[in-house]
Design a protein around this motif. Structure first.
Motif, mmCIF file in Angstrom:
data_model
loop_
_atom_site.group_PDB
_atom_site.id
_atom_site.type_symbol
_atom_site.label_atom_id
_atom_site.label_comp_id
_atom_site.label_asym_id
_atom_site.label_seq_id
_atom_site.Cartn_x
_atom_site.Cartn_y
_atom_site.Cartn_z
ATOM 1 N N LYS A 203 -5.401 12.583 -2.036
ATOM 2 C CA LYS A 203 -4.495 11.168 -1.607
ATOM 3 C C LYS A 203 -2.980 11.750 -1.387
ATOM 4 O O LYS A 203 -2.379 11.027 -0.743
ATOM 5 N N VAL A 231 -0.992 -0.452 2.550
ATOM 6 C CA VAL A 231 -2.463 0.224 2.170
ATOM 7 C C VAL A 231 -2.837 -0.921 0.921
ATOM 8 O O VAL A 231 -2.022 -0.818 0.027
ATOM 9 N N SER A 232 -3.684 -1.661 1.044
ATOM 10 C CA SER A 232 -4.074 -2.598 0.035
ATOM 11 C C SER A 232 -5.483 -3.219 0.177
ATOM 12 O O SER A 232 -5.830 -3.331 1.313
ATOM 13 N N ARG A 233 -6.201 -3.516 -0.984
ATOM 14 C CA ARG A 233 -7.251 -4.188 -0.742
ATOM 15 C C ARG A 233 -7.140 -5.476 -0.105
ATOM 16 O O ARG A 233 -6.047 -6.106 -0.193
ATOM 17 N N LYS A 238 -1.902 -9.674 -2.439
ATOM 18 C CA LYS A 238 -1.103 -8.518 -1.634
ATOM 19 C C LYS A 238 -0.501 -9.215 -0.463
ATOM 20 O O LYS A 238 0.133 -8.362 0.172
ATOM 21 N N GLY A 262 -7.313 -1.180 4.275
ATOM 22 C CA GLY A 262 -7.716 -1.373 2.960
ATOM 23 C C GLY A 262 -9.280 -1.549 2.984
ATOM 24 O O GLY A 262 -9.776 -1.772 4.072
ATOM 25 N N GLY A 263 -9.981 -1.745 2.222
ATOM 26 C CA GLY A 263 -10.919 -1.883 1.984
ATOM 27 C C GLY A 263 -11.402 -3.285 1.285
ATOM 28 O O GLY A 263 -10.414 -4.054 0.947
ATOM 29 N N ILE A 293 -11.027 -0.001 5.548
ATOM 30 C CA ILE A 293 -11.309 1.490 5.008
ATOM 31 C C ILE A 293 -12.291 1.635 4.208
ATOM 32 O O ILE A 293 -12.397 0.921 3.243
ATOM 33 N N ASP A 298 -9.704 9.084 0.768
ATOM 34 C CA ASP A 298 -8.394 9.498 0.391
ATOM 35 C C ASP A 298 -7.693 10.263 1.394
ATOM 36 O O ASP A 298 -6.320 9.952 1.506
ATOM 37 N N GLU A 318 1.677 -7.810 -8.774
ATOM 38 C CA GLU A 318 1.054 -6.449 -8.860
ATOM 39 C C GLU A 318 1.015 -5.799 -10.167
ATOM 40 O O GLU A 318 1.419 -6.534 -11.371
ATOM 41 N N ALA A 321 1.258 -0.812 -8.721
ATOM 42 C CA ALA A 321 1.668 -0.566 -7.325
ATOM 43 C C ALA A 321 1.462 0.982 -7.351
ATOM 44 O O ALA A 321 2.559 1.509 -6.963
ATOM 45 N N LEU A 322 0.478 1.846 -7.299
ATOM 46 C CA LEU A 322 0.370 3.128 -7.094
ATOM 47 C C LEU A 322 0.555 3.617 -5.630
ATOM 48 O O LEU A 322 0.883 4.398 -5.151
ATOM 49 N N THR A 323 0.284 2.432 -4.873
ATOM 50 C CA THR A 323 0.501 2.627 -3.467
ATOM 51 C C THR A 323 1.929 2.837 -3.212
ATOM 52 O O THR A 323 2.384 4.021 -2.186
ATOM 53 N N GLU A 326 2.445 6.430 -4.170
ATOM 54 C CA GLU A 326 2.307 7.583 -3.134
ATOM 55 C C GLU A 326 2.957 7.424 -1.923
ATOM 56 O O GLU A 326 3.327 8.668 -1.474
HETATM 57 N N1 UDP Z 1 -6.580 2.159 -2.249
HETATM 58 C C1 UDP Z 1 -7.694 2.834 -1.559
HETATM 59 N N2 UDP Z 1 -8.395 2.404 -0.709
HETATM 60 C C2 UDP Z 1 -8.037 1.160 -0.106
HETATM 61 C C3 UDP Z 1 -7.098 0.442 -0.675
HETATM 62 C C4 UDP Z 1 -6.459 1.024 -1.785
HETATM 63 O O1 UDP Z 1 -7.970 4.175 -1.793
HETATM 64 O O2 UDP Z 1 -8.670 0.642 0.566
HETATM 65 C C5 UDP Z 1 -5.942 2.911 -3.295
HETATM 66 C C6 UDP Z 1 -4.565 2.998 -2.944
HETATM 67 O O3 UDP Z 1 -4.151 4.332 -2.399
HETATM 68 C C7 UDP Z 1 -4.145 3.158 -4.378
HETATM 69 C C8 UDP Z 1 -4.984 2.040 -5.457
HETATM 70 O O4 UDP Z 1 -6.186 2.265 -4.606
HETATM 71 O O5 UDP Z 1 -4.117 4.596 -4.993
HETATM 72 C C9 UDP Z 1 -4.626 0.787 -5.413
HETATM 73 O O6 UDP Z 1 -3.905 0.928 -6.527
HETATM 74 P P1 UDP Z 1 -2.463 -0.204 -6.776
HETATM 75 O O7 UDP Z 1 -1.993 0.051 -8.151
HETATM 76 O O8 UDP Z 1 -1.556 -0.085 -5.436
HETATM 77 O O9 UDP Z 1 -3.297 -1.415 -6.678
HETATM 78 P P2 UDP Z 1 -4.542 -2.289 -7.296
HETATM 79 O O10 UDP Z 1 -5.702 -2.175 -6.016
HETATM 80 O O11 UDP Z 1 -4.801 -1.337 -8.415
HETATM 81 O O12 UDP Z 1 -4.154 -3.756 -7.323
#
Ligand code: UDP
Length: 415
Positions: A203, A231-233, A238, A262-263, A293, A298, A318, A321-323, A326
Motif C-alpha cells: 500500500k 479513497v474510502s469505503r 465519508k 473504494g470498495g 475497487i 493494495d 472518522e 483515517a489511515l487514508t 497513506e
Molecule cells: N481501503 C482499501 N480499499 C478500499 C477503501 C479503503 O484498502 O476500497 C483502505 C485504505 O487505504 C486504508 C483503510 O482501508 O488503509 C481505511 O482506513 P481508514 O482509517 O481511512 O478508514 P475506515 O475504513 O477504517 O473507516
C-alpha cells in the motif's frame, strides 16, 4: 485457537534503516534486548481485514526479528457471536443498538468456551478490541501482565454496553488508546499510541512509474488533468456526495478530474446503496470517476494515491483515517475534515488543509490547484510528520517501552 499464518515474516527490520535512520533501529534492538526471554501473546478476532490485522501482520514478525518472542492467535466464534461484537463496536462508537440480555449471555458463553479451549500463556497478554476482552476472567489461572488495546474511539459510547465491557477492562493492568480523545476514564494505567502505516507494504512502498501508468490505464484515467482523489469505503460518513459538490464548485474554474475509489463491504448492507447514489449523482459529469475497487487491491490504491494531485478526505466522522496517513506518506497535499484523528495528522496550513464544510473544502482545493508549489511544501511537511509519528517503527517503540514499564515485567527485568 488459531495460530497466525506462516506467510507472516517476510519483513526485515534492517530494511527500515534507510527510512527512519540506523540509530532508531538500534534503539529498538536495545529496548527489545531487555525483553529477551519474555513472550508476548497477541489475541484478536481475525487474521485478515481491518486495521488491527493489518498492523499485527507486520508488527508480529518485526518484534520476532528484534528477538522478542511474539505470538498471534485469534479467538474462534460463530456468526452470532460476531453479530453481537459488531453491535458492541457500533455502540462504542455511540450508535444506539438494541442488544438483548440473551446476546450478552451468548458473548459470555463463547468466551467461556474459548477459555476452555485456548492455550493462553505468555508474560504479556496483549488483547485487541472488544471481541476477546472477557478472556481476562481467567487471568489468575493464566498469570502474566494483561493489556487491552482499544482501536475504537470510545469517548462517547452507548453507556449500557460500555458499562458491560468496562467490568472486564478494569481488571487489566493497562489499556492502550490511539489518542487521549478516544479514551475513557479508568482506574488503571493508560497508554496512548496512535496507529501507524508500514512504509514497505504494498500500500505504501514506492511503485515504479510504469506500474502506476498501467493501473491508471486499467481504470480509464488520464494523466492530462490534475486528479483529486478520495479513497474510502462507500459510506455516508465519508461524505462522497459532499466531495462531488465541492468538486463541482472547483471544476468551474479549474480543469481537473475527481476520482472516488473504494470498495463495498459484504458486511455493510448500506454500501451498495451509497455507491448507487454516488453513481447517480455523478452520471452527467465525465470528469467524475467512480471506481469500485475489489478487496485486497493494495497496489491499485497505492498507484491511485501516488498519481493524485490532491487527496481529499471529507468525512463527517472518522476514526484515525489511515487514508490520510497513506496520502501524507506519499507527500501529497491533502484537504481533510477536522474530525476524528485527522487533526493529529493534518496540522492546518503546515501538513495539509483542514475544512469544515463543502464550501471550505472547495476553497482549499482551489488554493492547492492555483498554487502547486504550496501543495508540494505541505506534502513534504506531511511526509516528515508521518515519518516522525505514524510509521510502524514508532508503534513498535511505543509498545516496547510500554512492555518494559509493566509492573510484573519490571520485577523480572533488570532495568
Ligand atoms: N481501503 C482499501 N480499499 C478500499 C477503501 C479503503 O484498502 O476500497 C483502505 C485504505 O487505504 C486504508 C483503510 O482501508 O488503509 C481505511 O482506513 P481508514 O482509517 O481511512 O478508514 P475506515 O475504513 O477504517 O473507516
Amino acid at each position: 485457537m488459531k495460530q497466525a499464518p506462516e506467510s507472516l515474516g517476510k519483513v526485515n527490520i534492517r530494511d527500515y534503516e534507510p527510512i527512519v535512520g540506523r540509530g532508531y533501529i538500534e534503539e529498538l534492538r536495545m529496548l527489545a534486548s531487555k525483553l529477551s526471554g519474555k513472550t508476548i501473546q497477541n489475541i484478536n478476532s481475525t487474521f485478515i481485514g481491518g486495521g488491527v490485522a493489518e498492523i499485527l501482520s507486520r508488527l508480529v514478525p518485526l518484534l520476532n526479528q528484534l528477538g522478542v518472542n511474539t505470538r498471534w492467535h485469534i479467538i474462534p466464534g460463530d456468526a452470532q457471536f460476531f453479530e453481537v461484537t459488531k453491535k458492541f463496536h457500533n455502540s462504542l462508537h455511540g450508535k444506539v443498538e438494541s442488544i438483548s440480555d440473551d446476546e450478552l449471555s451468548l458473548f459470555l458463553e463463547t468466551t467461556k468456551r474459548n477459555l476452555a479451549q485456548l492455550d493462553l500463556a505468555g508474560d504479556i497478554l496483549f488483547i485487541h478490541d472488544p471481541q476477546p476482552v472477557a478472556l481476562i476472567t481467567k487471568r489468575d489461572d493464566i498469570g502474566g501482565d494483561w493489556i487491552w488495546r482499544c482501536h475504537i474511539d470510545i469517548s462517547h459510547p452507548d453507556s449500557r454496553i460500555w458499562q458491560f465491557l468496562r467490568q472486564f477492562v478494569v481488571n487489566y493492568d493497562a489499556t492502550v488508546f490511539s489518542s487521549p480523545n478516544f479514551a475513557q476514564e479508568l482506574p488503571i494505567r493508560q497508554f496512548f499510541a496512535p496507529p501507524s502505516i508500514d512504509p514497505l507494504s504494498d500500500k505504501n512502498r514506492e511503485l515504479p512509474p510504469a506500474t502506476i501508468d498501467a493501473i491508471l490505464t486499467k481504470y480509464g484515467l488520464s494523466r492530462e488533468k490534475p486528479m483529486i482523489l478520495q479513497v474510502s469505503r462507500f459510506d455516508r460518513l465519508k461524505d462522497p456526495i459532499g466531495v462531488i459538490e465541492a468538486f463541482d464548485m472547483v471544476s468551474k474554474n479549474f480543469a481537473c478530474q475527481l476520482v472516488l475509489a473504494g470498495g463495498t463491504a459484504s458486511d455493510d448492507p448500506e454500501s451498495e446503496e451509497v455507491l448507487e447514489e454516488v453513481k447517480e449523482r455523478a452520471k452527467d459529469n465525465p470528469d467524475v470517476h467512480i471506481l469500485p475497487i475489489p478487496p485486497e487491491s493494495d497496489i491499485d490504491i497505492n498507484a491511485l494515491q501516488s498519481a493524485a494531485t490532491i487527496i481529499i478526505q471529507k468525512s463527517l466522522r472518522e476514526g484515525f483515517a489511515l487514508t490520510i496517513t497513506e496520502a501524507l506518506w506519499k507527500a501529497k497535499p491533502v484537504v481533510a475534515s477536522a474530525v476524528g484523528g485527522i487533526p493529529l495528522q493534518v496540522r492546518n496550513k503546515f501538513t495539509g488543509l483542514l475544512c469544515h464544510s463543502v464550501e471550505g473544502a472547495a476553497y482549499a482545493l482551489r488554493q492547492l490547484l492555483a498554487n502547486p508549489d504550496y501543495g508540494r511544501w505541505l506534502g513534504n511537511n506531511g511526509k516528515e510528520h508521518v515519518r516522525q509519528h505514524f510509521l510502524i517503527t514508532r508503534e513498535i517503540r511505543d509498545y516496547l517501552l510500554m512492555f518494559l514499564t509493566l509492573k510484573r515485567t519490571e520485577d523480572i527485568i533488570n532495568l
